[in-house]
Design a protein around this motif. Structure first.
Motif, PDB file in Angstrom:
ATOM      1  N   UNK A 134       0.774  -1.235   0.000  1.00 41.66           N
ATOM      2  CA  UNK A 134       0.000   0.000   0.000  1.00 41.66           C
ATOM      3  C   UNK A 134       0.802   1.279   0.000  1.00 41.66           C
ATOM      4  N   UNK A 135       2.129   1.190   0.061  1.00 43.44           N
ATOM      5  CA  UNK A 135       2.950   2.391   0.160  1.00 43.44           C
ATOM      6  C   UNK A 135       3.064   3.112  -1.177  1.00 43.44           C
ATOM      7  N   UNK A 136       3.188   4.427  -1.089  1.00 44.69           N
ATOM      8  CA  UNK A 136       3.613   5.229  -2.238  1.00 44.69           C
ATOM      9  C   UNK A 136       5.129   5.316  -2.166  1.00 44.69           C
ATOM     10  N   UNK A 137       5.818   4.901  -3.216  1.00 52.49           N
ATOM     11  CA  UNK A 137       7.275   4.812  -3.199  1.00 52.49           C
ATOM     12  C   UNK A 137       7.889   5.905  -4.064  1.00 52.49           C
ATOM     13  N   UNK A 138       8.864   6.570  -3.493  1.00 50.91           N
ATOM     14  CA  UNK A 138       9.667   7.558  -4.229  1.00 50.91           C
ATOM     15  C   UNK A 138      11.086   7.000  -4.333  1.00 50.91           C
ATOM     16  N   UNK A 139      11.603   6.878  -5.523  1.00 45.06           N
ATOM     17  CA  UNK A 139      12.978   6.410  -5.712  1.00 45.06           C
ATOM     18  C   UNK A 139      13.891   7.595  -5.997  1.00 45.06           C
ATOM     19  N   UNK A 140      14.787   7.862  -5.065  1.00 44.46           N
ATOM     20  CA  UNK A 140      15.843   8.852  -5.282  1.00 44.46           C
ATOM     21  C   UNK A 140      17.157   8.152  -4.961  1.00 44.46           C
ATOM     22  N   UNK A 141      17.781   7.518  -5.937  1.00 44.86           N
ATOM     23  CA  UNK A 141      19.003   6.758  -5.654  1.00 44.86           C
ATOM     24  C   UNK A 141      20.112   7.648  -5.108  1.00 44.86           C
TER      25      UNK A 141
END
Length: 277
Positions: free
Chosen positions: A31-38
């Motif tokens: 259910x999470x909203x994921x933000x990818x900032x490597x």
């Protein structure tokens, strides 16, 4: 039973883009909203020559030690480049720092003789010490990695050659994205340390860290983005003790630490640290 315990939660992932997919998917299913900032980008080493030379002379080694799935990926590429088949490694015992690395080695056709119970360098070195005394060892790893493994193995008279499979750098685009997340279009006065922190809607609930290098680079990205502090409500989730130590060195106490120290453990640590709203 709550099948989406992370619903309405936002999680920032700092893992390299090549590695983030599985963690992102598992968090999204919950259910999470994921933000990818490597925080790291994986690039070739200064030269493949030392690795290629070692692969051409594999007959001299008794053990092959690999410390990440990324190193295995490069190993496979360089085996092909120097025309080495898995059969030419038949005399060598392979060791992998964790199950993902072991699975990647088996995917190359290389049987794995040893995986430590805990997936950190100290445990890996301890597990190996009794096996490699006086042996010739090839260690394939990232550039500028900690020297725990080669130092400990040399104490039992192992002859250790260390070669770089890749190096990690700061991804340039991540600075801009970090600024968008942690310094949205508000006045600096509204985010002063002594005042109320940013609105919850503007921030991730937690940031996951999968290595000490992601921690170091995360704070460098913040600095490059002109951000000198983190809002109080954002939680740090660590994959293991070395990563947790790096967070504490930057003044950020982890809200949770994965156990076991892998993706599954990290997901459970996120769940345990973020109670339902």
């Amino acid at each position: 039973m709550n099948v989406q315990p992370l619903k309405n939660r936002t999680i920032l992932i700092t893992r390299a883009r090549q590695q983030a997919g599985r963690l992102s998917r598992e968090l999204q299913v919950l259910g999470a909203h994921v933000i990818e900032i490597p925080a790291i980008e994986i690039v070739p080493p200064e030269s493949y020559a030392p690795l290629d030379t070692a692969l051409r002379h594999m007959q001299k080694y008794d053990w092959l030690i690999v410390t990440s799935a990324n190193a295995v990926r490069v190993l496979g590429e360089r085996m092909a480049a120097v025309e080495k088949s898995p059969e030419e490694f038949a005399h060598i015992r392979c060791a992998a720092i964790g199950p993902a690395t072991a699975e990647a080695l088996r995917g190359l056709g290389l049987p794995v003789a040893l995986v430590p119970e805990k997936y950190i360098a100290e445990s890996f070195a301890e597990a190996l010490r009794g096996h490699v005394a006086g042996a010739s060892v090839l260690l394939i790893r990232a550039a500028i990695a900690r020297d725990v493994i080669p130092d400990e193995l040399r104490k039992v008279s192992a002859k250790v050659d260390v070669v770089d499979a890749y190096q990690t750098v700061l991804p340039p685009a991540s600075v801009t994205n970090m600024r968008k997340i942690f310094h949205p279009d508000q006045s600096r006065d509204s985010i002063a340390k002594s005042s109320a922190s940013l609105p919850l809607s503007a921030l991730p609930d937690a940031v996951t860290f999968t290595s000490s290098s992601t921690v170091t680079n995360f704070f460098q990205l913040l600095k490059n983005a002109g951000i000198d502090f983190l809002p109080r409500q954002v939680k740090a989730i660590s994959i293991g003790p070395i990563t947790s130590t790096a967070l504490r060195e930057h003044g950020w106490e982890p809200a949770a630490e994965a156990d076991p120290h892998n993706v599954e453990g990290l997901v459970q640590a996120v769940i345990s640290s973020l109670s339902p709203r």
